[in-house]
Design an enzyme around this catalytic site. Sequence first.
Site, mmCIF file in Angstrom:
data_model
loop_
_atom_site.group_PDB
_atom_site.id
_atom_site.type_symbol
_atom_site.label_atom_id
_atom_site.label_comp_id
_atom_site.label_asym_id
_atom_site.label_seq_id
_atom_site.Cartn_x
_atom_site.Cartn_y
_atom_site.Cartn_z
ATOM 1 N N HIS A 65 0.759 -1.219 0.049
ATOM 2 C CA HIS A 65 0.068 -0.029 0.124
ATOM 3 C C HIS A 65 0.887 1.148 -0.210
ATOM 4 O O HIS A 65 2.150 1.122 0.659
ATOM 5 C CB HIS A 65 -0.724 0.051 1.385
ATOM 6 C CG HIS A 65 -1.467 -1.019 1.549
ATOM 7 N ND1 HIS A 65 -2.840 -1.067 1.508
ATOM 8 C CD2 HIS A 65 -1.405 -2.291 2.054
ATOM 9 C CE1 HIS A 65 -3.467 -2.488 1.816
ATOM 10 N NE2 HIS A 65 -2.401 -3.003 2.177
ATOM 11 N N GLU A 67 2.722 -0.946 4.551
ATOM 12 C CA GLU A 67 2.363 0.487 4.029
ATOM 13 C C GLU A 67 3.812 1.114 3.814
ATOM 14 O O GLU A 67 4.587 1.079 4.804
ATOM 15 C CB GLU A 67 1.518 1.052 5.045
ATOM 16 C CG GLU A 67 0.175 0.621 5.431
ATOM 17 C CD GLU A 67 -0.823 1.178 4.712
ATOM 18 O OE1 GLU A 67 -0.609 1.995 3.731
ATOM 19 O OE2 GLU A 67 -2.057 0.571 4.641
ATOM 20 N N THR A 124 0.488 4.947 2.131
ATOM 21 C CA THR A 124 -0.362 5.365 3.168
ATOM 22 C C THR A 124 -1.321 6.594 2.750
ATOM 23 O O THR A 124 -2.423 6.793 3.358
ATOM 24 C CB THR A 124 0.558 5.961 4.459
ATOM 25 O OG1 THR A 124 1.515 7.087 3.965
ATOM 26 C CG2 THR A 124 1.472 5.014 4.859
#
Length: 268
Positions: A71, A136, A73
Amino acid sequence: MKTFKLLILLAIFTSCSKNIYKISKKEYNKEARKLGKSLIKITPDTIDNRISDVIKSQNFNLRKPNLIVIHHTAQDSCQQTYKTFALERTQVSSHYVICDDGTITQMLNDLVRGWHAGGGSWGTNTDINSVSIGIELDNDGKEPFSYAQINSLVALLKKLTTKYKIPTNNVVGHSDIAPGRKTDPSALFPWKALSQSGFGIWYDEDKLKDVKLPLDFNYNFALKYIGYNTSNIKNAIYSFKLRFNSDEVSHELTEKDKKILFLLMDEI
Ligand SMILES: [Zn+2]
């Protein structure tokens, strides 16, 4: 006087932050203990009018993760992300956070189910949080990913895939598993470089110019074969292009995209 007030405010802010992590740590430990206790109990059940009995076996351990989801953030700093994941009201978390400078912070045990993926699927996996580790990357979605950050990511992927025997192809983006809902990591994420380091699939670029697409080439099937949920084909195409043809992101497949898809099927 002004400086004094500022110092007091800063002191209050710092102690509040510390308090957030103190509470989060306490709650983590409480939840982990509760989980441990819940494992001891196997309740006899009635299944289709049959009573299912309980005889405990001694041969088991915890299930292992088998997928890694990357991912970004979309926040301003690692500090902001730590706080988001520590607060109960946000109901989101991730196993790891990697900062711009390459610092890696673990926030959940690898063996617990983090809340990073939300709804989505990859192949036949329809509960991504149950099978995956979330990583993340501190990035606002508009800036390039730093060298130090990607370097740390590769080191972490090496460690996790080895430790849990996760296939190195099983590294995907949040956008891959949630087309139409998520677009992270952004088009600036270096998927090609990551695959050159051994993680995530990529296609053989040298073969691209020579690809002769079969007349019956079914791109919907190809997307599904790779792992994409194609229930909304336009969204699936967008996620696919975000990862494999990030210079030309759109909801339409070009001839080049189809050839990339064709070559990717060789990599699965
Ligand atoms: Zn995400």
